[in-house]
Write a protein that holds these residues in place. Sequence first.
Motif, PDB file in Angstrom:
ATOM      1  N   PHE A 156       0.842  -1.207   0.000  1.00 52.51           N
ATOM      2  CA  PHE A 156       0.000   0.000   0.000  1.00 52.51           C
ATOM      3  C   PHE A 156       0.878   1.259   0.000  1.00 52.51           C
ATOM      4  CE2 PHE A 156      -2.240   3.367   2.285  1.00 52.51           C
ATOM      5  CZ  PHE A 156      -3.478   3.395   1.643  1.00 52.51           C
ATOM      6  N   ASP A 157       1.823   1.325   0.960  1.00 54.13           N
ATOM      7  CA  ASP A 157       2.672   2.518   1.092  1.00 54.13           C
ATOM      8  C   ASP A 157       3.470   2.784  -0.184  1.00 54.13           C
ATOM      9  OD1 ASP A 157       1.729   2.932   3.608  1.00 54.13           O
ATOM     10  OD2 ASP A 157       3.513   2.180   4.663  1.00 54.13           O
ATOM     11  N   LYS A 158       3.954   1.695  -0.784  1.00 52.28           N
ATOM     12  CA  LYS A 158       4.747   1.848  -2.011  1.00 52.28           C
ATOM     13  C   LYS A 158       3.884   2.444  -3.132  1.00 52.28           C
ATOM     14  CE  LYS A 158       7.785  -0.813  -5.121  1.00 52.28           C
ATOM     15  NZ  LYS A 158       8.543   0.386  -5.459  1.00 52.28           N
ATOM     16  N   LEU A 159       2.652   1.932  -3.286  1.00 55.82           N
ATOM     17  CA  LEU A 159       1.778   2.423  -4.351  1.00 55.82           C
ATOM     18  C   LEU A 159       1.286   3.848  -4.076  1.00 55.82           C
ATOM     19  CD1 LEU A 159      -0.187  -0.862  -5.181  1.00 55.82           C
ATOM     20  CD2 LEU A 159       1.621   0.212  -6.523  1.00 55.82           C
ATOM     21  N   VAL A 160       1.144   4.193  -2.796  1.00 53.49           N
ATOM     22  CA  VAL A 160       0.797   5.577  -2.454  1.00 53.49           C
ATOM     23  C   VAL A 160       1.960   6.501  -2.831  1.00 53.49           C
ATOM     24  CG1 VAL A 160       0.359   7.198  -0.553  1.00 53.49           C
ATOM     25  CG2 VAL A 160      -0.841   5.002  -0.617  1.00 53.49           C
ATOM     26  N   SER A 161       3.191   6.078  -2.482  1.00 53.44           N
ATOM     27  CA  SER A 161       4.363   6.926  -2.746  1.00 53.44           C
ATOM     28  C   SER A 161       4.567   7.137  -4.250  1.00 53.44           C
ATOM     29  CB  SER A 161       5.626   6.311  -2.129  1.00 53.44           C
ATOM     30  OG  SER A 161       6.019   5.162  -2.864  1.00 53.44           O
ATOM     31  N   GLU A 162       4.124   6.168  -5.059  1.00 45.81           N
ATOM     32  CA  GLU A 162       4.253   6.302  -6.517  1.00 45.81           C
ATOM     33  C   GLU A 162       3.047   7.003  -7.145  1.00 45.81           C
ATOM     34  OE1 GLU A 162       5.153   2.591  -8.441  1.00 45.81           O
ATOM     35  OE2 GLU A 162       6.573   2.016  -6.877  1.00 45.81           O
ATOM     36  N   GLY A 163       2.078   7.360  -6.318  1.00 45.99           N
ATOM     37  CA  GLY A 163       0.904   8.066  -6.837  1.00 45.99           C
ATOM     38  C   GLY A 163      -0.130   7.175  -7.504  1.00 45.99           C
ATOM     39  N   VAL A 164       0.001   5.849  -7.323  1.00 46.89           N
ATOM     40  CA  VAL A 164      -0.985   4.924  -7.914  1.00 46.89           C
ATOM     41  C   VAL A 164      -2.261   4.935  -7.072  1.00 46.89           C
ATOM     42  CG1 VAL A 164      -1.488   2.515  -8.521  1.00 46.89           C
ATOM     43  CG2 VAL A 164       0.815   3.441  -8.901  1.00 46.89           C
ATOM     44  N   ILE A 165      -2.078   4.815  -5.754  1.00 49.40           N
ATOM     45  CA  ILE A 165      -3.224   4.858  -4.834  1.00 49.40           C
ATOM     46  C   ILE A 165      -3.404   6.288  -4.333  1.00 49.40           C
ATOM     47  CG2 ILE A 165      -3.973   4.171  -2.504  1.00 49.40           C
ATOM     48  CD1 ILE A 165      -2.875   1.386  -3.067  1.00 49.40           C
ATOM     49  N   VAL A 166      -4.657   6.740  -4.341  1.00 50.32           N
ATOM     50  CA  VAL A 166      -4.978   8.087  -3.859  1.00 50.32           C
ATOM     51  C   VAL A 166      -5.291   7.999  -2.365  1.00 50.32           C
ATOM     52  CG1 VAL A 166      -6.549  10.044  -4.105  1.00 50.32           C
ATOM     53  CG2 VAL A 166      -5.893   8.712  -6.130  1.00 50.32           C
ATOM     54  N   TYR A 167      -4.404   8.560  -1.561  1.00 53.47           N
ATOM     55  CA  TYR A 167      -4.559   8.483  -0.103  1.00 53.47           C
ATOM     56  C   TYR A 167      -3.844   9.688   0.508  1.00 53.47           C
ATOM     57  CZ  TYR A 167      -3.669   6.936   4.727  1.00 53.47           C
ATOM     58  OH  TYR A 167      -3.594   6.855   6.093  1.00 53.47           O
ATOM     59  N   GLY A 168      -4.435  10.257   1.526  1.00 54.48           N
ATOM     60  CA  GLY A 168      -3.771  11.377   2.176  1.00 54.48           C
ATOM     61  C   GLY A 168      -4.272  11.510   3.594  1.00 54.48           C
ATOM     62  N   PRO A 169      -3.736  12.458   4.324  1.00 53.14           N
ATOM     63  CA  PRO A 169      -4.134  12.629   5.727  1.00 53.14           C
ATOM     64  C   PRO A 169      -5.611  13.011   5.839  1.00 53.14           C
ATOM     65  CG  PRO A 169      -2.760  14.451   4.985  1.00 53.14           C
ATOM     66  CD  PRO A 169      -2.759  13.440   3.892  1.00 53.14           C
ATOM     67  N   SER A 170      -6.218  12.599   6.945  1.00 52.35           N
ATOM     68  CA  SER A 170      -7.618  12.986   7.168  1.00 52.35           C
ATOM     69  C   SER A 170      -7.764  13.594   8.558  1.00 52.35           C
ATOM     70  CB  SER A 170      -8.539  11.769   7.029  1.00 52.35           C
ATOM     71  OG  SER A 170      -8.227  10.793   7.997  1.00 52.35           O
ATOM     72  N   THR A 171      -8.774  14.437   8.691  1.00 53.51           N
ATOM     73  CA  THR A 171      -9.103  15.058   9.978  1.00 53.51           C
ATOM     74  C   THR A 171     -10.368  14.399  10.490  1.00 53.51           C
ATOM     75  OG1 THR A 171      -8.483  17.097   8.834  1.00 53.51           O
ATOM     76  CG2 THR A 171      -9.326  17.337  11.065  1.00 53.51           C
ATOM     77  N   SER A 172     -10.445  14.171  11.788  1.00 55.89           N
ATOM     78  CA  SER A 172     -11.618  13.498  12.356  1.00 55.89           C
ATOM     79  C   SER A 172     -12.485  14.482  13.142  1.00 55.89           C
ATOM     80  CB  SER A 172     -11.132  12.367  13.272  1.00 55.89           C
ATOM     81  OG  SER A 172     -12.172  11.981  14.133  1.00 55.89           O
TER      82      SER A 172
END
Length: 289
Positions: free
Chosen positions: A17-33
């Motif tokens: 997961f982390d690798k694909l996020v770092s390459e921009g394949v997976i869209v993921y970012g920080p969230s506020t609760s």
Amino acid sequence: MDNNMDNISEESLIGTFDKLVSEGVIVYGPSTSIKVEDEGYPMEFRICPALLTKPHTVGAANPAFNKSRKWGPGSDMFCPDERLILTQLNGTHDLALNLFCVDRPQLLLLTLDSYRRQHESLTSDDFEAMLEVLRRFPSMYVIFNCGDKGGCSRLHKHMQGLLGPPYAFDYLSSASEDGKKVPFVYFSRRFNQGFKGAKSSDVLEVYTELLGRCRKVLELREAETCPHNVIMWDNWIIVVPRRNGGTQGASANAGGMLGSVWVPDQSAVDEWLRIGYVNVLKELGVPST
């Protein structure tokens, strides 16, 4: 693709997961609760700006992915990178990482028959795949959003795995014993033998019965599609009849009905507040009173 989950641990999942996020394949970012309560019902809004690029409605286009390969003929889901596919389950489903994530990681279970549709009810094969995910990744719950009114955004039949518990799960699962009020109608059953000991045929039997009760509440004929949500966590199955996917700009999927709402920005939370949190849930589901 082998049909083996033995070599997939939660740790290896997060690594991929982390690798694909770092390459921009997976869209993921920080969230506020943001945590709220309305008429006692607990809710958590996760504001995740990365979700602004996600297509939220059936048929919505996403320019970034429109040239990617589809997940099979007849599919409206994109597979821009083969590494998203973790393994195949039972010759019926792909187990994959989700492209648009609020959790680290987040899973997709897609039917290999890419003509299967999200408005169809769950089958024994679907439950077999869901049970495998629940057994292999005990920190995850699985959801299914049946049809537009169930809050789905894609037509290719799929379930999702998310990090548990759903925010209102404890409140909801103990509500009948404690006399607590849940704003919408839901049907649930706990498997005494646990998901570890449950067979897919056991789960299908219970689901079919609960779905029949949803039909009654929604006053649907047998031949009509029954919009609903399914949530499986902690040896419980919860089925929620649905009337609407959204109302006045506020929407929710299965997780949202159980108090875990994901939104791209603060304005979406403001909509819920303006309408009233519980009012939204009653509009999306069937009011319990």
